[in-house]
Design a protein around this motif. Structure first.
Motif, PDB file in Angstrom:
ATOM      1  N   ASN A  14     -32.242  -9.503  -0.788  1.00 42.70           N
ATOM      2  CA  ASN A  14     -31.224  -8.717  -0.089  1.00 42.70           C
ATOM      3  C   ASN A  14     -30.435  -7.855  -1.059  1.00 42.70           C
ATOM      4  O   ASN A  14     -30.122  -6.703  -0.771  1.00 42.70           O
ATOM      5  CB  ASN A  14     -30.279  -9.621   0.696  1.00 42.70           C
ATOM      6  N   GLU A  15     -30.138  -8.423  -2.208  1.00 44.74           N
ATOM      7  CA  GLU A  15     -29.395  -7.682  -3.220  1.00 44.74           C
ATOM      8  C   GLU A  15     -30.231  -6.512  -3.737  1.00 44.74           C
ATOM      9  O   GLU A  15     -29.733  -5.412  -3.922  1.00 44.74           O
ATOM     10  CB  GLU A  15     -29.017  -8.619  -4.368  1.00 44.74           C
ATOM     11  N   PHE A  16     -31.513  -6.773  -3.947  1.00 47.72           N
ATOM     12  CA  PHE A  16     -32.396  -5.719  -4.427  1.00 47.72           C
ATOM     13  C   PHE A  16     -32.530  -4.599  -3.394  1.00 47.72           C
ATOM     14  O   PHE A  16     -32.504  -3.424  -3.742  1.00 47.72           O
ATOM     15  CB  PHE A  16     -33.788  -6.288  -4.770  1.00 47.72           C
ATOM     16  N   ARG A  17     -32.649  -4.957  -2.125  1.00 52.62           N
ATOM     17  CA  ARG A  17     -32.752  -3.947  -1.060  1.00 52.62           C
ATOM     18  C   ARG A  17     -31.493  -3.082  -1.040  1.00 52.62           C
ATOM     19  O   ARG A  17     -31.560  -1.865  -0.912  1.00 52.62           O
ATOM     20  CB  ARG A  17     -32.959  -4.621   0.291  1.00 52.62           C
ATOM     21  N   ALA A  18     -30.346  -3.731  -1.159  1.00 56.53           N
ATOM     22  CA  ALA A  18     -29.092  -2.974  -1.176  1.00 56.53           C
ATOM     23  C   ALA A  18     -29.040  -2.058  -2.397  1.00 56.53           C
ATOM     24  O   ALA A  18     -28.601  -0.905  -2.305  1.00 56.53           O
ATOM     25  CB  ALA A  18     -27.895  -3.930  -1.181  1.00 56.53           C
ATOM     26  N   HIS A  19     -29.514  -2.584  -3.522  1.00 56.66           N
ATOM     27  CA  HIS A  19     -29.518  -1.770  -4.734  1.00 56.66           C
ATOM     28  C   HIS A  19     -30.482  -0.591  -4.594  1.00 56.66           C
ATOM     29  O   HIS A  19     -30.185   0.514  -5.048  1.00 56.66           O
ATOM     30  CB  HIS A  19     -29.892  -2.636  -5.944  1.00 56.66           C
ATOM     31  N   LEU A  20     -31.626  -0.817  -3.948  1.00 52.42           N
ATOM     32  CA  LEU A  20     -32.590   0.261  -3.709  1.00 52.42           C
ATOM     33  C   LEU A  20     -31.964   1.350  -2.844  1.00 52.42           C
ATOM     34  O   LEU A  20     -32.094   2.543  -3.139  1.00 52.42           O
ATOM     35  CB  LEU A  20     -33.855  -0.286  -3.053  1.00 52.42           C
ATOM     36  N   GLU A  21     -31.294   0.956  -1.777  1.00 50.98           N
ATOM     37  CA  GLU A  21     -30.652   1.945  -0.908  1.00 50.98           C
ATOM     38  C   GLU A  21     -29.587   2.730  -1.663  1.00 50.98           C
ATOM     39  O   GLU A  21     -29.475   3.942  -1.509  1.00 50.98           O
ATOM     40  CB  GLU A  21     -30.046   1.254   0.313  1.00 50.98           C
ATOM     41  N   ASN A  22     -28.815   2.031  -2.503  1.00 53.29           N
ATOM     42  CA  ASN A  22     -27.795   2.717  -3.299  1.00 53.29           C
ATOM     43  C   ASN A  22     -28.436   3.658  -4.304  1.00 53.29           C
ATOM     44  O   ASN A  22     -27.947   4.770  -4.524  1.00 53.29           O
ATOM     45  CB  ASN A  22     -26.902   1.708  -4.031  1.00 53.29           C
ATOM     46  N   ALA A  23     -29.528   3.209  -4.936  1.00 52.70           N
ATOM     47  CA  ALA A  23     -30.219   4.044  -5.915  1.00 52.70           C
ATOM     48  C   ALA A  23     -30.775   5.300  -5.248  1.00 52.70           C
ATOM     49  O   ALA A  23     -30.698   6.396  -5.802  1.00 52.70           O
ATOM     50  CB  ALA A  23     -31.334   3.247  -6.592  1.00 52.70           C
ATOM     51  N   LEU A  24     -31.328   5.152  -4.039  1.00 53.85           N
ATOM     52  CA  LEU A  24     -31.826   6.319  -3.305  1.00 53.85           C
ATOM     53  C   LEU A  24     -30.679   7.272  -2.968  1.00 53.85           C
ATOM     54  O   LEU A  24     -30.812   8.490  -3.085  1.00 53.85           O
ATOM     55  CB  LEU A  24     -32.519   5.888  -2.017  1.00 53.85           C
ATOM     56  N   ALA A  25     -29.555   6.711  -2.546  1.00 51.36           N
ATOM     57  CA  ALA A  25     -28.409   7.540  -2.172  1.00 51.36           C
ATOM     58  C   ALA A  25     -27.838   8.290  -3.371  1.00 51.36           C
ATOM     59  O   ALA A  25     -27.274   9.369  -3.222  1.00 51.36           O
ATOM     60  CB  ALA A  25     -27.327   6.689  -1.521  1.00 51.36           C
ATOM     61  N   GLU A  26     -28.004   7.716  -4.580  1.00 52.50           N
ATOM     62  CA  GLU A  26     -27.467   8.348  -5.788  1.00 52.50           C
ATOM     63  C   GLU A  26     -28.351   9.477  -6.312  1.00 52.50           C
ATOM     64  O   GLU A  26     -27.915  10.263  -7.139  1.00 52.50           O
ATOM     65  CB  GLU A  26     -27.284   7.302  -6.892  1.00 52.50           C
ATOM     66  N   LEU A  27     -29.588   9.538  -5.850  1.00 55.19           N
ATOM     67  CA  LEU A  27     -30.466  10.625  -6.296  1.00 55.19           C
ATOM     68  C   LEU A  27     -29.916  11.961  -5.804  1.00 55.19           C
ATOM     69  O   LEU A  27     -29.354  12.034  -4.716  1.00 55.19           O
ATOM     70  CB  LEU A  27     -31.879  10.438  -5.734  1.00 55.19           C
ATOM     71  N   PRO A  28     -30.108  13.014  -6.589  1.00 55.09           N
ATOM     72  CA  PRO A  28     -29.715  14.343  -6.091  1.00 55.09           C
ATOM     73  C   PRO A  28     -30.471  14.665  -4.809  1.00 55.09           C
ATOM     74  O   PRO A  28     -31.611  14.229  -4.627  1.00 55.09           O
ATOM     75  CB  PRO A  28     -30.145  15.282  -7.237  1.00 55.09           C
ATOM     76  N   LYS A  29     -29.856  15.444  -3.934  1.00 55.47           N
ATOM     77  CA  LYS A  29     -30.430  15.721  -2.613  1.00 55.47           C
ATOM     78  C   LYS A  29     -31.843  16.283  -2.704  1.00 55.47           C
ATOM     79  O   LYS A  29     -32.721  15.899  -1.946  1.00 55.47           O
ATOM     80  CB  LYS A  29     -29.547  16.706  -1.843  1.00 55.47           C
ATOM     81  N   LYS A  30     -32.069  17.194  -3.646  1.00 53.63           N
ATOM     82  CA  LYS A  30     -33.387  17.826  -3.767  1.00 53.63           C
ATOM     83  C   LYS A  30     -34.458  16.784  -4.087  1.00 53.63           C
ATOM     84  O   LYS A  30     -35.549  16.817  -3.536  1.00 53.63           O
ATOM     85  CB  LYS A  30     -33.371  18.890  -4.859  1.00 53.63           C
TER      86      LYS A  30
END
Length: 197
Positions: free
Chosen positions: A127-143
């Motif tokens: 669960n922690e890893f999934r949350a971290h993955l979602e945060n990591a995706l959100a931190e990527l630049p939009k492009k």
């Protein structure tokens, strides 16, 4: 039977009729493009939100915004890419607001004195890893995030993404490369934290 035409101040009947015909033509063109690309808004939203009901809401909102602003779109051949961007941004906004609402509801619904339910360590790490993955995706630049989601989650080809976004295939390849690299770096740090526990 005569047709009644309402004329706005400063316009003649002829100008008003031309304006009405132009609006009808714009509406017809929008409907044609929508028939071709409409389901794409839902698929983009579903790929981000992972919830059918929310994806349907976001897709409807994206289509409504596209309809309202269609006359401002300069290059009508880029409608598909434009619709993808609208749906993508709306889905991210919905995802972020949902996370904030969920956190707020969780904090309010669980009194601090109640013990948390015991879970297996692997499940917690997952669960922690999934949350971290979602945060990591959100931190990527939009492009970078957009091309990664279109390639990895939607399964579009490099050429298809290049066509949708109106950029060269080489640019798409480099954005996917950098997106994966940044994502791997963020997740590698997190994986090391879990291993050391």
């Amino acid at each position: 039977m005569q047709e009644l035409v309402l004329v706005q101040p400063g316009r003649t009947v002829g100008e008003e009729l031309e304006h009405g015909a132009a609006q009808a033509e714009t509406r017809r063109e929008f409907e044609e493009r929508l028939a071709e690309c409409g389901p794409l808004a839902y698929r983009v939203a579903r790929g981000i939100l992972r919830n059918t009901a929310d994806a349907e809401d976001v897709a409807q909102e994206a289509l409504l915004r596209a309809y309202r602003r269609f006359d401002r779109l300069r290059d009508r051949n880029r409608f598909r890419a434009w619709l993808v961007r609208i749906a993508f941004r709306l889905a991210l906004d919905r995802l972020r607001s949902g996370k904030r609402r969920e956190l707020r509801d969780t904090l309010w619904s669980q009194p601090e004195h109640q013990p948390r339910a015991a879970t297996a360590e692997d499940l917690a790490a997952s669960n922690e890893f999934r949350a971290h993955l979602e945060n990591a995706l959100a931190e990527l630049p939009k492009k970078l995030r957009l091309v990664l989601l279109l390639a990895a989650m939607e399964g579009h080809t490099i050429e298809g993404i290049a066509s949708m976004l109106g950029i060269p295939a080489g640019t798409v390849k480099s954005r996917i490369f950098f997106a994966r690299k940044q994502l791997a770096e963020k997740l590698r740090c997190h994986a090391n934290i879990i291993k050391t526990r």
